[in-house]
Structure formats: C-alpha cells, structure tokens
Motif scaffolding. Structure first.
Motif, PDB file in Angstrom:
ATOM      1  N   ASN A   1       4.394   5.858  -5.310  1.00  0.00           N
ATOM      2  CA  ASN A   1       4.886   5.817  -6.688  1.00  0.00           C
ATOM      3  C   ASN A   1       3.796   5.861  -7.759  1.00  0.00           C
ATOM      4  O   ASN A   1       4.122   6.080  -8.938  1.00  0.00           O
ATOM      5  CB  ASN A   1       5.720   4.550  -6.898  1.00  0.00           C
ATOM      6  N   HIS A   2       2.538   5.681  -7.428  1.00  0.00           N
ATOM      7  CA  HIS A   2       1.510   5.543  -8.472  1.00  0.00           C
ATOM      8  C   HIS A   2       0.269   6.395  -8.207  1.00  0.00           C
ATOM      9  O   HIS A   2      -0.810   6.056  -8.686  1.00  0.00           O
ATOM     10  CB  HIS A   2       1.103   4.073  -8.610  1.00  0.00           C
ATOM     11  N   THR A   3       0.388   7.438  -7.435  1.00  0.00           N
ATOM     12  CA  THR A   3      -0.778   8.302  -7.199  1.00  0.00           C
ATOM     13  C   THR A   3      -0.554   9.727  -7.683  1.00  0.00           C
ATOM     14  O   THR A   3      -1.415  10.589  -7.472  1.00  0.00           O
ATOM     15  CB  THR A   3      -1.129   8.331  -5.698  1.00  0.00           C
ATOM     16  N   ALA A   4       0.602  10.004  -8.295  1.00  0.00           N
ATOM     17  CA  ALA A   4       0.886  11.362  -8.759  1.00  0.00           C
ATOM     18  C   ALA A   4      -0.143  11.785  -9.809  1.00  0.00           C
ATOM     19  O   ALA A   4      -0.403  11.073 -10.783  1.00  0.00           O
ATOM     20  CB  ALA A   4       2.297  11.433  -9.334  1.00  0.00           C
ATOM     21  N   GLY A   5      -0.744  12.952  -9.588  1.00  0.00           N
ATOM     22  CA  GLY A   5      -1.716  13.496 -10.520  1.00  0.00           C
ATOM     23  C   GLY A   5      -3.099  12.909 -10.412  1.00  0.00           C
ATOM     24  O   GLY A   5      -3.988  13.284 -11.189  1.00  0.00           O
TER      25      GLY A   5
ATOM     26  N   PRO B   1       7.541  10.861   1.150  1.00  0.00           N
ATOM     27  CA  PRO B   1       7.743  12.236   1.632  1.00  0.00           C
ATOM     28  C   PRO B   1       6.538  12.726   2.434  1.00  0.00           C
ATOM     29  O   PRO B   1       5.408  12.271   2.230  1.00  0.00           O
ATOM     30  CB  PRO B   1       7.902  13.051   0.334  1.00  0.00           C
ATOM     31  N   ARG B   2       6.802  13.684   3.292  1.00  0.00           N
ATOM     32  CA  ARG B   2       5.711  14.271   4.076  1.00  0.00           C
ATOM     33  C   ARG B   2       4.955  15.307   3.243  1.00  0.00           C
ATOM     34  O   ARG B   2       5.422  15.699   2.171  1.00  0.00           O
ATOM     35  CB  ARG B   2       6.271  14.875   5.366  1.00  0.00           C
TER      36      ARG B   2
ATOM     37  N   LEU C   1       0.829  -1.197   0.000  1.00  0.00           N
ATOM     38  CA  LEU C   1       0.000   0.000   0.000  1.00  0.00           C
ATOM     39  C   LEU C   1       0.870   1.256   0.000  1.00  0.00           C
ATOM     40  O   LEU C   1       0.614   2.213  -0.754  1.00  0.00           O
ATOM     41  CB  LEU C   1      -0.929  -0.009   1.212  1.00  0.00           C
ATOM     42  N   GLY C   2       1.896   1.286   0.844  1.00  0.00           N
ATOM     43  CA  GLY C   2       2.763   2.458   0.899  1.00  0.00           C
ATOM     44  C   GLY C   2       3.513   2.682  -0.395  1.00  0.00           C
ATOM     45  O   GLY C   2       3.659   3.837  -0.862  1.00  0.00           O
ATOM     46  N   TRP C   3       3.989   1.609  -1.014  1.00  0.00           N
ATOM     47  CA  TRP C   3       4.698   1.737  -2.297  1.00  0.00           C
ATOM     48  C   TRP C   3       3.766   2.274  -3.383  1.00  0.00           C
ATOM     49  O   TRP C   3       4.164   3.135  -4.186  1.00  0.00           O
ATOM     50  CB  TRP C   3       5.248   0.372  -2.689  1.00  0.00           C
TER      51      TRP C   3
END
Length: 528
Positions: A293-297, A380-381, A287-289
């Motif tokens: 890495n795959h939620t940008a935009g 990142p925060r 879930l964290g990965w």
C-alpha cells in the motif's frame, strides 16, 4: 541325618524336555497355519480361475451394492482413497526403505535382510499372479476411481499384509508387553481398512482382497519361519513369535531414547511457540501491508517490478525447463519428501525426537505463517507473464522460498554442531544457501514473485526458526540433576556421560553377536 543333596529333588526328565516340547508344538502349529493359509489361497485361485458361479455372483453383488452406496458421496470417495494410499507402493516402499536404512545404521543386519527379502517377495508375487490369472477388474455403473492392471489378487491387500506385518515383527520388541496387543490391533485395523477400501472403490472383488490377505499372511509366515531357523543356526535362542523376530534387539529397534525429555515445561514451551508465531506473523503482516500500500511510485516498486522484467528478457525454452525444475524443489511435495527422508534417518542415528519435533514444527509453522500472511496482505504478483499460471495465493511472502529456507536452514542447524569432526558438515550450510537462492531466482524468473517477497520469506525463516530454537533447544538433551531440576547439556557431553555411567554397558554390548557385524561398543559415542 538327611543331607542337603538328599533333600533337593532330582530334575525329572519331563522338565528337561519341556522347552523342546514347547518349541516343537509352536513350530507345528505355525507350519499348519502357513499351510492352511496357502491352501485357502489355492482354493480361491482355482475358484476364480475356473469362474465358479456362486463366487462370481457374490463378488458382483457386493461390488454393485457398494458402488451404489459410495458413488453419490464424493467426500466418502476421497476418504476411501486416502486410506487406500496407505497400501500403495510409494508409501510402502518408503516405509521399508526407511526401516532398512535404520536397521543398517543400528547394525541389525539380519533384520534389514529380512525386510528386504520379505518386501521383494511382495513385489514379485503380485504382478506374476495377476498375469497368471488375468482377471478383469469389476465393472460398475458409476466408476469412482481407476486402477491399472488385472484384479486378482489385490496388490494393496497383499502388499499391506506383508509390509505392515513384517514391520510389526521387527519393531514388536520395542513395545512394552502391556501395549503389544494394542500395537498388533492397530496394524490389523490398518491392513483390514486398506483391503476394504479397495472393494468400496470398486477396483477389486471381495475374493481379490481375501486372496491378497491369505497369500500375504502365508508369505509372511514362511519368511518369519525361515528367519527363526536362521537364528537357531547362528546359535541364537528361538523366542515366541509374540516377542518379535529378535527380542534382544529391543534397544536398537526402538526409534528414540525413552529417557529423552522433549521439553522441560510442555505448557510453557507451547505458549512460547504460540506467542512467537503471533509476533512473527505481526512483523510479516506489517511489512507486507507497507509493501502493498505504500511503495507505489517509489524506488522500492521500481526494483520490485524491474527485477522480474529483467529476468524475463533471458527466457528461453531451456531456461524455462531449468527454472521449472528448480522451482519444484520448493513445492510441497519436494519439501515433504526431503523431510520424510531426513527425520527418520537422524532419529535412527541420534535417537532424539526433539530433532524431529524441530523440523516438523518448522515446516508446519512456515506453512501456516505463509498462508495467513498471504491471505491477510493480498499483494498482487509482478506485472509480467506468469509461467505458472494463476495461483490461489498472493505474492507476499513466497511460500516456495520460505519452505526451502526453513527446511534446509533447520537441517544445517541440527547437523553442523553434531558433525564437528567432519569437514563435509559445511555441505549442509551450502545447501541452506544454494537451494533457497536457486528457488528464489527461478520464482522471479517465472514472474511469480518480487525481490521483496524473498525478503519476507527470509524474515519468516529467521524469526520462526529462532523462536523454535530457544523454545525446543534441539541441540541439547534435557536431563534431571540431583535436585530434580531439568538441565540442558550438549549432545556429545551427555552421550559420553550416559554411556560411561552405564554399569552394564560393556557387558551388554560385548554380548552382541559377531554374526550381525556389531561392534563391542556400538552405542559409545553414537550421539557424538
């Protein structure tokens, strides 16, 4: 013809008076020991007060020599400080408070009063004597730590001797006869180590520590002797001091039930817990990965970044202080304090180590899962101002939220089934909801976490506590059936069955003294 009465030897006078003779001998020896300890402290007090040259040279030489030995090695300093904390007021206050509460719960009011009086004496003796003597602490070439106040006597040495000695006398009856020497030896080593660390850290002279030990032992002897007189006045037999203050209280001062089985199959249970930990870590990592890495935009990133930005618009000095305070409710110190209060109290009430094991593993597993996942994901925060500054861990999952959830949900899981007869059991359910929610809002308000970090904390809590629940079964007591197999039963049913099956339950409970305020059947229904 010789009758049976003629064959039986008449009791002799020495046999009749033998117990009284032994009591008198022990009392005199104890009194002499207390007097000797008091005289030893008095001699040291006079020598220090009048600045006796040979003693001052020994004190200064030892302080300087140990400082040269310790100061070049920071790890040694850290180790000495860690041992010294065992004699600090926070830990000793916690030990005495928890022990007093446990004795009150177990209805051993005399022992609770003894601990309170003995502990208060320690609090009064230390500052008053330091003010009277007004001895300056050692001055060394390379100071490695700092301690406030005067030097004579050592408060750590005095307090540890009194507190650990009093706890030893109270809990000694719960230790089997063959293990008592080891128990006494461990306590003696702890007290000696605390005193020696104060010399090694350069905050006390040798004479300060010796004086603390002597005065502490003398006060301990006085209070123990007064307690024995109190017992004799209430009609209780005076047992040897090596049997503890109140030998008949062995069952009540014992922390848990010796018949309790923690796990039916320890190795299989351990494997279940390890495999469960790995599975929970795998879910969190995936879930964290994905979030990193795959939620940008996407709308997920929009919500994740938008909520902290929206909460940032409400920032004021007042809300900053409120959020800081609530955020601290989820940090390591607050979680540790709540755990250290909760575990001994529930152990005193229900006598089940499995409840303690459940909470300990819940918090240990949460910490390791959080650290490993945060290090592996490296998220990142949020892109807002961080009121708590730069932290060493990454954003996913939130350690504060996960720790708060695990602790308060575990408490609710343990207490709600045991308090079915009380409406206020729902308070613990409320805490399990309100505390994590408050910590979550405060962490996002302070710009430290995304909403999905809270989701990760919730998954960690749900997965890990479920693994522990089915591996440990904290709400059941394991017993043996007729075939020697382990059987798990609900707490209340086992408690009632166990008390009803005890043939001496009524006799043992009825024999307790009314002076202690104990009920005729204090154990009946305790586990219910």
């Amino acid at each position: 013809m010789v009758t049976e009465q003629q064959e039986r030897p008449a009791p002799t006078e020495p046999v009749r008076w033998k117990p009284l003779t032994h009591f008198a001998e022990r009392s005199i020896l104890g009194l002499l020991a207390v007097v000797a300890l008091g005289l030893g402290f008095g001699v040291l007090l006079l020598l220090v007060r009048f600045h006796w040259g040979p003693l001052e040279r020994i004190d200064s030489g030892v302080a300087e020599g140990l400082n040269r030995l310790v100061s070049p090695h920071p790890p040694a300093v850290k180790a000495l400080e860690a041992v010294a904390r065992l004699g600090g007021r926070p830990i000793m206050f916690w030990l005495v408070t928890i022990a007093v509460v446990a004795m009150l719960i177990r209805r051993r009011f005399r022992l609770a009063a003894y601990l309170v009086v003995t502990g208060v004496g320690s609090l009064l003796l230390d500052p008053s004597l330091k003010a009277l003597v007004a001895r300056v602490r050692p001055v060394v070439d390379v100071p490695v730590t700092h301690a406030p106040g005067n030097s004579f006597p050592s408060g750590h040495a005095l307090g540890s001797m009194i507190v650990y000695g009093a706890l030893l006398l109270v809990f000694l009856p719960a230790v089997s006869a063959r293990h008592r020497k080891w128990f006494i030896a461990v306590i003696a080593v702890v007290v000696a180590a605390i005193g020696l660390t104060r010399i090694g850290l350069g905050v006390h002279y040798v004479s300060d520590v010796l004086a603390g030990w002597l005065l502490g032992a003398a006060w301990l002897g006085v209070t123990a002797y007064a307690f024995r007189l109190w017992r004799r006045e209430t009609g209780r037999p005076v047992a040897p001091i090596e049997d503890g203050l109140e030998p008949e209280a062995a069952g009540d001062v014992r922390p848990g039930d010796p018949a309790e089985r923690l796990l039916p199959h320890p190795w299989a249970g351990a494997m279940e817990i390890i495999v469960g930990w790995v599975l929970v870590f795998g879910v969190l990592y995936v879930l964290g990965w994905a979030l990193t890495n795959h939620t940008a935009g996407t709308w997920i990133q929009h919500v994740d970044d938008g909520v902290p930005r929206w909460l940032q618009t409400f920032r004021t000095p007042t809300w900053d202080d409120v959020s800081y305070a609530w955020s601290k409710a989820g940090d390591t110190h607050a979680i540790l304090i709540v755990s250290l209060v909760f575990c001994p109290i529930v152990l005193a009430i229900w006598r089940q180590w499995r409840m303690v094991l459940y909470v300990v593993l819940a918090m240990f597993g949460e910490l390791t899962l959080f650290l490993c996942t945060a290090a592996a994901v490296g998220r990142p925060r949020p892109p807002v101002e961080h009121l708590d500054g730069k932290l060493p861990t990454s954003s996913f999952p939130s350690g504060h939220i996960a720790a708060t959830m695990c602790l308060y949900v575990a408490i609710a899981v343990l207490l709600v089934p045991r308090l079915r007869a009380y409406w206020w059991r729902w308070i613990f359910v409320g805490l399990a909801v309100v505390m994590p929610l408050g910590v979550a809002v405060s962490r996002m308000y302070r710009g430290m976490h995304h909403p999905s970090d809270m989701l990760g904390a919730a998954l960690l809590t749900a997965g890990w506590l479920t693994v522990l629940y089915f591996s440990i079964r904290p709400n059941a007591i394991l017993t043996r059936d007729a075939g020697g197999r382990d059987v798990a039963r609900p707490d209340a049913a086992v408690a009632v069955a166990r008390d009803a099956a005890r043939p001496d339950a009524g006799v043992a409970d009825a024999g307790r003294s009314d002076a202690d305020g104990e009920r005729p059947k204090a154990d009946a229904g305790r586990d219910a």
